[in-house]
Structures are given as structure tokens and as C-alpha cells.
Scaffold this motif. Structure first.
Motif, PDB file in Angstrom:
ATOM      1  N   TYR A 270       9.005  -2.394   1.165  1.00  0.00           N
ATOM      2  CA  TYR A 270      10.198  -2.103   1.957  1.00  0.00           C
ATOM      3  C   TYR A 270      11.143  -3.386   2.214  1.00  0.00           C
ATOM      4  O   TYR A 270      11.196  -3.625   3.310  1.00  0.00           O
ATOM      5  CB  TYR A 270       9.736  -1.277   3.310  1.00  0.00           C
ATOM      6  CG  TYR A 270       8.636  -0.463   3.043  1.00  0.00           C
ATOM      7  CD1 TYR A 270       8.978   0.927   2.455  1.00  0.00           C
ATOM      8  CD2 TYR A 270       7.364  -0.403   3.300  1.00  0.00           C
ATOM      9  CE1 TYR A 270       7.943   1.947   2.030  1.00  0.00           C
ATOM     10  CE2 TYR A 270       6.226   0.253   2.953  1.00  0.00           C
ATOM     11  CZ  TYR A 270       6.719   1.564   2.360  1.00  0.00           C
ATOM     12  OH  TYR A 270       5.656   2.405   2.138  1.00  0.00           O
ATOM     13  N   ARG A 273      13.652  -3.400   5.142  1.00  0.00           N
ATOM     14  CA  ARG A 273      13.350  -3.877   6.633  1.00  0.00           C
ATOM     15  C   ARG A 273      12.284  -5.053   6.359  1.00  0.00           C
ATOM     16  O   ARG A 273      11.651  -5.202   7.547  1.00  0.00           O
ATOM     17  CB  ARG A 273      12.969  -2.605   7.324  1.00  0.00           C
ATOM     18  CG  ARG A 273      11.894  -1.932   6.596  1.00  0.00           C
ATOM     19  CD  ARG A 273      11.216  -0.736   7.683  1.00  0.00           C
ATOM     20  NE  ARG A 273       9.973  -0.234   7.190  1.00  0.00           N
ATOM     21  CZ  ARG A 273       9.794   1.084   6.509  1.00  0.00           C
ATOM     22  NH1 ARG A 273      11.076   1.387   6.179  1.00  0.00           N
ATOM     23  NH2 ARG A 273       8.743   1.308   6.049  1.00  0.00           N
TER      24      ARG A 273
ATOM     25  N   PHE B  90      -2.316   9.058   2.262  1.00  0.00           N
ATOM     26  CA  PHE B  90      -2.276   7.662   2.172  1.00  0.00           C
ATOM     27  C   PHE B  90      -1.932   7.191   0.743  1.00  0.00           C
ATOM     28  O   PHE B  90      -2.156   7.644  -0.154  1.00  0.00           O
ATOM     29  CB  PHE B  90      -3.645   7.037   2.554  1.00  0.00           C
ATOM     30  CG  PHE B  90      -3.568   5.439   2.991  1.00  0.00           C
ATOM     31  CD1 PHE B  90      -3.327   4.894   4.307  1.00  0.00           C
ATOM     32  CD2 PHE B  90      -3.694   4.458   1.784  1.00  0.00           C
ATOM     33  CE1 PHE B  90      -3.033   3.615   4.389  1.00  0.00           C
ATOM     34  CE2 PHE B  90      -3.516   3.178   2.121  1.00  0.00           C
ATOM     35  CZ  PHE B  90      -3.043   2.708   3.518  1.00  0.00           C
ATOM     36  N   LEU B  91      -0.909   6.173   0.962  1.00  0.00           N
ATOM     37  CA  LEU B  91      -0.243   5.861  -0.244  1.00  0.00           C
ATOM     38  C   LEU B  91      -1.148   5.250  -1.422  1.00  0.00           C
ATOM     39  O   LEU B  91      -2.146   4.709  -0.961  1.00  0.00           O
ATOM     40  CB  LEU B  91       0.744   4.499  -0.237  1.00  0.00           C
ATOM     41  CG  LEU B  91       1.845   4.716   0.784  1.00  0.00           C
ATOM     42  CD1 LEU B  91       2.796   3.724   0.981  1.00  0.00           C
ATOM     43  CD2 LEU B  91       2.691   5.871   0.144  1.00  0.00           C
ATOM     44  N   LEU B  92      -0.990   5.811  -2.656  1.00  0.00           N
ATOM     45  CA  LEU B  92      -1.888   5.784  -3.880  1.00  0.00           C
ATOM     46  C   LEU B  92      -2.012   4.098  -3.937  1.00  0.00           C
ATOM     47  O   LEU B  92      -1.139   3.365  -4.069  1.00  0.00           O
ATOM     48  CB  LEU B  92      -1.144   6.351  -4.997  1.00  0.00           C
ATOM     49  CG  LEU B  92      -1.817   5.726  -6.417  1.00  0.00           C
ATOM     50  CD1 LEU B  92      -3.284   6.594  -6.464  1.00  0.00           C
ATOM     51  CD2 LEU B  92      -0.875   6.404  -7.372  1.00  0.00           C
ATOM     52  N   ASP B 119       5.232   6.790  -2.745  1.00  0.00           N
ATOM     53  CA  ASP B 119       6.760   6.568  -2.315  1.00  0.00           C
ATOM     54  C   ASP B 119       7.321   5.381  -3.012  1.00  0.00           C
ATOM     55  O   ASP B 119       8.203   4.785  -2.651  1.00  0.00           O
ATOM     56  CB  ASP B 119       6.748   6.170  -0.730  1.00  0.00           C
ATOM     57  CG  ASP B 119       6.201   4.605  -0.259  1.00  0.00           C
ATOM     58  OD1 ASP B 119       5.676   3.820  -1.416  1.00  0.00           O
ATOM     59  OD2 ASP B 119       6.523   4.391   0.650  1.00  0.00           O
ATOM     60  N   SER B 120       7.064   5.017  -4.576  1.00  0.00           N
ATOM     61  CA  SER B 120       7.434   4.056  -5.054  1.00  0.00           C
ATOM     62  C   SER B 120       7.211   4.313  -6.437  1.00  0.00           C
ATOM     63  O   SER B 120       6.447   4.987  -7.098  1.00  0.00           O
ATOM     64  CB  SER B 120       7.043   2.660  -5.026  1.00  0.00           C
ATOM     65  OG  SER B 120       5.320   2.708  -5.255  1.00  0.00           O
ATOM     66  N   LYS B 140       6.263  10.634  -0.173  1.00  0.00           N
ATOM     67  CA  LYS B 140       5.886  10.293   1.121  1.00  0.00           C
ATOM     68  C   LYS B 140       7.450  10.070   1.602  1.00  0.00           C
ATOM     69  O   LYS B 140       8.216   9.424   0.902  1.00  0.00           O
ATOM     70  CB  LYS B 140       5.415   9.281   1.267  1.00  0.00           C
ATOM     71  CG  LYS B 140       4.991   8.690   2.879  1.00  0.00           C
ATOM     72  CD  LYS B 140       4.189   9.474   3.698  1.00  0.00           C
ATOM     73  CE  LYS B 140       3.937   9.144   5.035  1.00  0.00           C
ATOM     74  NZ  LYS B 140       2.834   8.277   5.374  1.00  0.00           N
ATOM     75  N   ASP B 142      10.064   8.732   4.559  1.00  0.00           N
ATOM     76  CA  ASP B 142      10.201   8.217   6.005  1.00  0.00           C
ATOM     77  C   ASP B 142      11.545   8.973   6.892  1.00  0.00           C
ATOM     78  O   ASP B 142      12.435   8.691   6.529  1.00  0.00           O
ATOM     79  CB  ASP B 142      10.601   6.606   5.956  1.00  0.00           C
ATOM     80  CG  ASP B 142      10.833   6.090   7.253  1.00  0.00           C
ATOM     81  OD1 ASP B 142      10.608   6.805   8.296  1.00  0.00           O
ATOM     82  OD2 ASP B 142      10.863   4.791   7.183  1.00  0.00           O
ATOM     83  N   THR B 148       5.755   3.846   6.319  1.00  0.00           N
ATOM     84  CA  THR B 148       5.752   3.963   4.861  1.00  0.00           C
ATOM     85  C   THR B 148       6.688   5.151   4.455  1.00  0.00           C
ATOM     86  O   THR B 148       7.283   5.980   5.503  1.00  0.00           O
ATOM     87  CB  THR B 148       4.409   4.363   4.419  1.00  0.00           C
ATOM     88  OG1 THR B 148       4.170   5.352   4.829  1.00  0.00           O
ATOM     89  CG2 THR B 148       3.520   3.084   4.760  1.00  0.00           C
ATOM     90  N   GLY B 149       6.935   5.509   3.254  1.00  0.00           N
ATOM     91  CA  GLY B 149       7.849   6.404   2.919  1.00  0.00           C
ATOM     92  C   GLY B 149       9.013   6.051   2.438  1.00  0.00           C
ATOM     93  O   GLY B 149       9.718   4.926   2.727  1.00  0.00           O
ATOM     94  N   PRO B 151      12.943   6.021   2.787  1.00  0.00           N
ATOM     95  CA  PRO B 151      14.054   6.365   3.831  1.00  0.00           C
ATOM     96  C   PRO B 151      14.785   7.779   3.476  1.00  0.00           C
ATOM     97  O   PRO B 151      15.144   7.910   2.063  1.00  0.00           O
ATOM     98  CB  PRO B 151      14.955   5.237   3.946  1.00  0.00           C
ATOM     99  CG  PRO B 151      14.044   4.098   3.451  1.00  0.00           C
ATOM    100  CD  PRO B 151      13.038   4.735   2.322  1.00  0.00           C
TER     101      PRO B 151
END
Lengths: 380, 380
Positions: A270, A273, B90-92, B119-120, B140, B142, B148-149, B151
């Protein structure tokens, strides 16, 4: 960073885990064993830090035959792995007598002995009810730390305990100067060491009379930092085998002496941030923290690892990359604006190293370790 | 206190452990399941709190067939215990693909399905490399928590992810409003709930177009406190099964709803400084803390338990008896001067109950639970 990730992948890491630098841990053990020999004191290392039968063997190879643990279950584990001289340096819980009795007999049959720790007449009285049990009994003394133990000035309670023990003679006085973990200088550690020894000697003279009581002390900051450990009969440091950021930030150990690190996969980036999220949360690192720059709470710092030509590992601690928050499985690493170039070099699926604040807790949370040689090390 | 100790001894406790109030946990599960049914949303509870096959059965008996976990290893554990519809929220971590692929096939063969979270674009691209793999894919988002996630405003990245997924359609949007754990009132929780839903709806409209994306949310404070959970398709609360002092101090749950407690033997009594030491340290309770009276750091409060005539358990939280410090195995309970009479009633070898600050972490540290019926509950 990329080379650290490759190094860890070559060792077989794919998820959260703990890397143990065997070469360095062995060096840490050897150094403490030699120091104890020079001072003529018994080296009875505390095994609560690693809780590993395999790491235990590295101690055995340095001549260690006597160990310390902090629970009955830990004593049972190491007894199963061939250790015969074990002190449980945790106050006796009378509810566990059936297991303790069985263990005491087992060790005695093998020519070893179990040591127990008491600091109350009530606990001592339960020993007296077992007059034939082969045991060593240690009286826990509070020399100033204020956690457990009879306060060193309190001779009345000590006498009551000795009487309550009935037929069991007192082996010695045992203390843990845990205040050394807050010491800010070598001079502070020296003061704690001298005061601890003096107070134990005072108690010994008052309580032991003619009989020589063994004096057993044990904390990594003092045992590692004080040059001459003579004046006691036994030392019980534990953390020094791996050290951690707490010891490192206190100036007790150097970066190269750190020997256990959490390994975490990068799962989220991220840059907007300045955060990187790794799979390494409270259930991997523990929530032990230290105070970092600008009063920030830090749960670990990223590091780098690289293999030297001789097979050993060169290490760095990166204070610019602190773990600033933890949830159950997530760790958030803060990466400041001036490190954006480095940030951009991270990818999802990289592995990073997080130096733990308190290696005892991080290691407790792991079911095994992997060494820098790629060996899996079993643990309790 | 004596009756609590007797109650715990009758259940078979002799050392540190975790008591689960089965009657209450089942009531907590039933209540949440009914609420989800009323709102017409799928109840996919998070199993990271209990991590227990036996506790999982209590959910199954309330009609639950879909679950959430926070790691591949937890998914594997519950798959082994018969669960077929599992989301890893939970993120891969692409390094775990071999295990994930194997698990996805196993669940699909049994008529179930594995859900993954990304999330990517980088993580999504590794899915595209496995076009045939039977999976549900969650994006995911945010919605304001900042852990995480993507935005919620960042449509560009979302589009990139959807494209990177290749042949895998997006099942839905998944978020965790962890900021609800800091909410100080029902009004705050309500605001978080509404904002979360609105932001997910905005994303869904922008991203999904005609296609209806599932919206999945999950945090105990909101799911327990918000009366009407409609407007999303799925809820994933976890902590509510046991609750803890964090939820209790936040006003989310009542004392009687607490359903997991640490059990600790009393090993040291120090009336001169108002301290009782129990075998219950950082490796049992975790170092999660809350701010108690006068800004004090508190790692748990003592409690009382007593059996009612109908077999259920009546519970109390004793804020006069906070756990004020922890080391690896020791917990220090502070007992103020006005409670000296109670203090004098404690004996070495008593068992006490410590309500944990964060039950997920305390439970993670235990290898099994014992129920108030005396049943041993297996866990991961």
C-alpha cells in the motif's frame, strides 16, 4: 531485500515460520559455556527460549548436562529427549504432584535428578508429605525484582519454609533478577549483579549456617555482560541462545548475535500510505513490543540475510522498517517516504525477515524451526 | 473464589488451560444464526477464534454450512473435519499455491468450494495462470479501516485486478471494518455499518455493472450490535462465539455472554505488596491488553464461576482483580488493600479464572479446551 527473499525460499519457507541461525546459536552457546567454565560455575541453561530437542543437542555438544525449564510439561518433554538433570525454575503447583512424582522417579532411575522451586510454607509442606521422593529443592529468593520469591530480608518466612520441608534438605537459593531487562547501561547491570550476589550471600549466611547453600542466578543481560561470573555456583540464562531486539536495543547483544527470526510472506503493498502487510501477526510474533523512534510502538524490525562464502549468514536490522501494528494474522510494516525506492522493489509473494522483540514468545508460537542449512528443527 | 476453584478442579484442570462455556457458546451461535436468517444473509462465521473441530460442530448443528478462516493451514484443518465451503479471508500468498490448488480440488470434488481473497493485480495474475481451478474469488475492499484491501475509491486498481483475474469471475466484495473494535457507542457502530455498506454498494455499482456482486462483511461488534443486518449478502463474525474483555469493555457483550476463560493455578501469594502470581503468562493469555482504571495496563481480570441448578454456569468479572503484568509463564494479579480479606482466602494450589482481553489469541495459545461439562474439545 530480493536476495533475502531468495535465500529464504531456497530454505523451503513458503508461509510464516521461524529461521534459526544454527551457526550463530552454537556460537552463542559456546561463548556462554566457556564463560561459565572460566568462572567455575555450573552452566544450567534455561530451555524455555528454544523448547527444542534439536537445539538442546547443540548444548549437549558443548558439555551441558544440566538444564532449566519453566513448566512441568517442558520438563517432561526434555526428559523424553534424554535430559536427566532438570530444574523447574517455576514455583511448584501442588495440583501437578502426580506428574511431578512420576517425573522425579523417572529421572532418579536414570541417575539424574529433578529440581523444584518453592517460596511458601504451603508449597513446602506438600513436599514434606512425600519424604522419600528424590528431589532437589530450591528456595526462590526475591533479591529486588518483585515478581516471585521470598523477599531477601524476610528470614522468618524462610525459616518456616525450611521447617515445612521436613526431611527434604534445601539445595540452594535461586533467584531471577528480571530487572536486568530494564537496565540501560553496563554499570546498571553490574550493580544488579553485585546486589543480587550480595543479597543471596546474606540469606545464605543467615539460613544455611555451616551448610553451604548453592546460589543459582539466571538472566541473559547479566550473564552475558558481566565479565567475571564467579561468586555464585550456577547460572541459568536462556534468551542468549537466540537473543532478540529487546537485548539488541538494550545494547546487550550485537546484530550478528541474533539467531532467531520470524519469516513472513508479503501479502499486501500500500504505497499510498507507506504500508506493507505481511503474513505475520500476533499468533506468529506475539504482541511483545518495544518503544521505537518518536515513541512509536514497534513489534519487530525487518532485516536482511545473506549467505557468506563460508556458509554463515550475514545479518542486518533495518530500523527504517518497523512493524507498527499487528492483528491475529496480519503484520503492518511502515515504510517511510524516503524509502519509496526500496518499497517499489517489494513484490507480493516475497519473503521478509522480521526480527522479533522477544524471541522466547515468537519461538513459543512456532511448531518447528528451519535452520540456515535448511534443516527442520523439532520443538515442543 | 473457593467455589470457583473447586468447580474447575472437578472439571479436571490441574495446570493452565482454557475453559469453554459450551452452553453459552451455543447460545451465542444460535443468536447470531437467527439474526442472519431474519436478515436473509448468509452466515459464514469466522473460525479463527475457536479453531476447534468440536466447536465447529455446534455451528453445524445450527445449520451453518459455510465458514471463514484466516490461513491455508486453518482451511486444511477444517476441510479434514468435513467442512466443504471455506473462504480464506486473508490475502492470497502465491507461495502457497501448491497447497491451495490441492485444497481447492479436494473441496470441489466433495461438492464444495474454496474462496480466496485478493487485493492486487499481482496476486490476481497468479489466479489467471490457473484458469481451470474451481474457486470463488473475493476482492478485498478497504472501506476505511486501512489495514488491507483496495481503497474503496480506487476504481482503477479494481479494474486492473478484475482484468488480471482472466477467466475467473469475481464472486464479490469482501471487507473487514476493524475500526468497529475501537467504537465507543452503538451510534458509532451504526455509522461504521452504514458507511461500510454504502461504500461497498458504490464499488459494486461501479465495478459490477449489471452483474450482482456479493457483499461480505464481518466484524463481531457490528454484526452483534446492529439490529437489522440486511443490505449485504454475507456476514463473517468470529469473536462472538466466545467474546472477551475487549468486547465486554466496549459494551458489545454482557458478562454472561463470555464463553472462554483462561484457567490458572495460584503459585505465589505476596500480601505485603498486594500481588498474587498465577501460572498464566504471555504464552497462555497473550500480551493483548486493555486500559483499566487509572490508565493501568490490564492483561485480564479474575472472575468467578458457579454452577446453577440447571447445569449452566453463572459468571462474574472482578475488575478489582486485574492481571497487571505478564512474563513468559507468570501472571501477576493485583489485589488492592481493601480486598485483603478476599486475598487471605486464596491458597497455593487454588485455580482461578482469568477472563482474557482477546479470546482469539488466548484460544490460539491453547492446545485444547475443556467445557463446563468436563468434555475435552480438540483444536488445531
Amino acid at each position: 531485500m530480493k536476495s533475502t527473499s531468495q535465500f529464504l525460499r531456497q530454505l523451503g519457507f513458503t508461509g510464516p515460520g521461524v529461521l534459526v541461525n544454527e551457526h550463530q546459536a552454537r556460537a552463542n552457546i559456546r561463548s556462554m559455556a566457556e564463560k561459565a567454565r572460566r568462572a567455575g560455575v555450573t552452566f544450567r541453561p534455561h530451555f524455555k527460549t528454544h523448547q527444542s530437542a534439536d537445539v538442546g543437542q547443540w548444548f549437549a555438544q558443548e558439555g551441558v548436562t544440566a538444564i532449566t525449564v519453566s513448566s512441568v510439561s517442558m520438563a517432561e518433554y526434555f526428559a523424553c529427549h534424554g535430559w536427566r538433570d532438570i530444574t523447574i525454575a517455576f514455583l511448584l503447583n501442588p495440583l501437578q504432584w502426580p506428574r511431578i512424582e512420576s517425573l522425579a522417579h523417572k529421572l532418579a532411575e536414570q541417575g539424574g535428578q529433578l529440581g523444584l522451586t518453592v517460596d511458601s510454607p504451603a508449597a513446602a509442606a506438600t513436599l514434606a508429605e512425600r519424604p522419600e521422593l528424590p528431589l532437589r529443592v530450591w528456595l526462590k529468593i526475591d533479591t529486588g525484582y518483585g515478581r516471585t520469591g521470598v523477599p531477601w530480608q524476610n528470614g522468618v518466612t524462610m525459616q518456616e519454609i525450611v521447617e515445612a520441608l521436613g526431611p527434604h534438605p534445601l539445595t540452594g537459593l535461586l533467584t531471577h533478577s528480571g530487572d536486568s531487562y530494564q537496565a540501560s547501561s553496563l554499570a546498571d547491570l553490574n550493580s544488579i549483579w553485585i546486589l543480587t550476589r550480595q543479597r543471596l550471600e546474606t540469606v545464605s549466611q543467615n539460613l544455611g549456617g555451616e551448610k553451604q547453600l548453592s546460589l543459582s542466578v539466571g538472566d541473559t543481560p547479566c550473564c552475558h555482560s558481566i565479565e567475571d561470573l564467579s561468586g555464585v555456583q550456577e547460572i541459568r540464562p536462556g534468551n542468549f541462545v537466540f537473543f532478540d531486539l529487546m537485548q539488541w536495543s538494550q545494547g546487550v547483544c550485537q546484530t550478528q548475535e541474533l539467531a532467531a527470526a520470524a519469516v513472513c510472506p508479503v501479502v499486501g503493498l500500500y504505497p499510498e500510505r507507506g504500508h506493507m502487510v505481511v503474513h505475520g501477526g500476533a499468533v506468529h510474533l506475539s504482541r511483545e513490543s518495544l518503544v521505537g523512534e518518536k515513541g512509536k510502538t514497534v513489534f519487530g524490525y525487518l532485516g536482511t540475510l545473506s549467505r557468506r562464502d563460508d556458509g554463515s549468514v550475514s545479518q542486518q536490522v533495518l530500523t527504517d522498517f518497523p512493524v507498527v501494528s499487528l492483528s491475529q494474522e496480519h503484520g503492518t510494516v511502515e515504510i517511510s517516504a524516503q524509502n519509496q525506492t526500496i518499497f517499489e522493489s517489494f513484490e507480493i509473494g516475497d519473503l521478509v525477515v522480521v526480527w522479533p522483540v522477544h524471541s522466547c514468545l515468537t519461538c513459543d508460537l512456532s511448531s518447528e524451526y528451519i535452520s540456515e542449512q535448511g534443516n527442520v528443527l523439532t520443538k515442543k
